[in-house]
Design an enzyme around this catalytic site. Structure first.
Site, PDB file in Angstrom:
ATOM      1  N   SER A 196       0.834  -1.511   0.059  1.00 32.49           N
ATOM      2  CA  SER A 196       0.157   0.255  -0.109  1.00 32.49           C
ATOM      3  C   SER A 196       0.813   1.167   0.038  1.00 32.49           C
ATOM      4  O   SER A 196       0.524   2.219  -0.640  1.00 32.49           O
ATOM      5  CB  SER A 196      -0.972   0.107   1.179  1.00 32.49           C
ATOM      6  OG  SER A 196      -1.808  -1.198   1.129  1.00 32.49           O
ATOM      7  N   HIS A 243       0.811   4.343   4.345  1.00 30.37           N
ATOM      8  CA  HIS A 243      -0.198   5.072   3.204  1.00 30.37           C
ATOM      9  C   HIS A 243       0.579   6.546   3.280  1.00 30.37           C
ATOM     10  O   HIS A 243       0.968   7.241   2.004  1.00 30.37           O
ATOM     11  CB  HIS A 243      -1.459   4.982   3.716  1.00 30.37           C
ATOM     12  CG  HIS A 243      -1.960   3.794   3.619  1.00 30.37           C
ATOM     13  ND1 HIS A 243      -3.299   3.671   3.803  1.00 30.37           N
ATOM     14  CD2 HIS A 243      -1.496   2.731   3.246  1.00 30.37           C
ATOM     15  CE1 HIS A 243      -3.743   2.336   3.525  1.00 30.37           C
ATOM     16  NE2 HIS A 243      -2.550   1.693   3.252  1.00 30.37           N
TER      17      HIS A 243
END
Length: 297
Positions: A196, A243
């Site tokens: 991610s 993230h």
């Protein structure tokens, strides 16, 4: 895409394939082109018509140089995102192996990231800094793997042909590094898996580059924001720290690309600034105060 959508905003669709939406412009005629119509050139990507015109105007010496060196270029050829396909294949293969009883936990334990692997005296774990990158190869389940690979495929179709294979791979890896550094700083006691951080880095770079090219990136920003807050709103056990780290680093690399692409010594500046950013990330994670390392295991 419907006919009404195309007529309402035709500038966001390839002029050669009106059914394909794109936010990439030919750097000579400034018309929108899809990945299939993109050819990497010194000034960026250009469309087939501009490429044909450019080659008609080449001198004999330029033609010989192109034939000699063109096939050795590290940039994407013919709009094929080969690095994207390789990352997809390798990550998916390892992800599927994780589902095998007995083997899966061994693979996850061997490749996941935890800040303790950077600080052996505090954690009792061996020093394994490469886990900051291998973390992108393992995932927490089929949905986690599927969503990340779908996002990689969608972004890679446009971004890799735009910036070239070598730069795309560098962006992916350094964004992954940024995600791991953020985990070590913000949540040092939490093990993490997944690509991610790298995916969010690609997304951020695409937004920065798209904005630089004059594309309407509002939709992409909204999608990025929705994905960023989804973990909080829906209660998913998501490493939002990775993230954020990926977004920051990917955005910085996208900014470096936009500011160095037109310089006479663009390659020197790109390599120098990207290397400097990588060294800064490593330096930051190396001086994390030991008190931040909690007894996560």
């Amino acid at each position: 895409m419907t006919t009404s959508e195309f007529h309402a905003n035709p500038d966001n669709f390839c002029y050669r394939h009106p059914g394909r939406q794109s936010f990439v412009l030919c750097q000579r005629c400034m018309r929108t082109i899809c990945p299939e119509c993109q050819t990497q050139a010194a000034v960026g990507v250009i469309c087939p018509e501009c490429m044909a015109e450019q080659r008609r105007n080449e001198s004999p010496a330029q033609r010989r140089a192109r034939r000699s060196w063109g096939s050795r270029s590290m940039t994407a050829v013919g709009g094929r995102p080969l690095v994207t396909y390789w990352i997809l294949g390798i990550t998916t293969a390892i992800g599927l192996l994780q589902f095998l009883p007995g083997l899966g936990p061994l693979i996850t334990d061997a490749l996941q990231f935890w800040a303790g692997y950077l600080y052996p005296p505090l954690s009792g774990q061996p020093f394994e800094p490469w886990r900051m990158l291998t973390v992108v190869l393992v995932h927490g389940g089929f949905i986690h793997l599927g969503l990340n690979m779908l996002a990689l495929w969608m972004i890679g179709q446009s971004l890799e042909p735009l910036i070239g294979r070598a730069k795309f791979l560098t962006l992916y890896l350094v964004s992954a590094l940024g995600g791991s550094v953020a985990m070590a700083l913000i949540a040092p006691g939490t093990p993490t898996v997944g690509a991610s951080g790298a995916i969010f880095g690609l997304f951020a770079a695409l937004i920065v580059i798209g904005r630089h090219l004059g594309a309407n990136v509002t939709g992409m920003i909204i999608v990025l924001a929705i994905n960023l807050v989804a973990g909080f709103a829906m209660g998913f056990n998501i490493a939002w720290e990775a993230h954020v780290g990926g977004i920051v680093v990917g955005g910085l690399i996208g900014f470096i690309l936009t500011r160095t692409s037109r310089r006479a010594n663009a390659r020197f500046w790109w390599i120098g600034l990207t290397t400097a950013l990588t060294l800064v990330l490593l330096a930051v994670v190396a001086i994390v105060p030991p008190i931040l390392i909690t007894a996560g295991h």
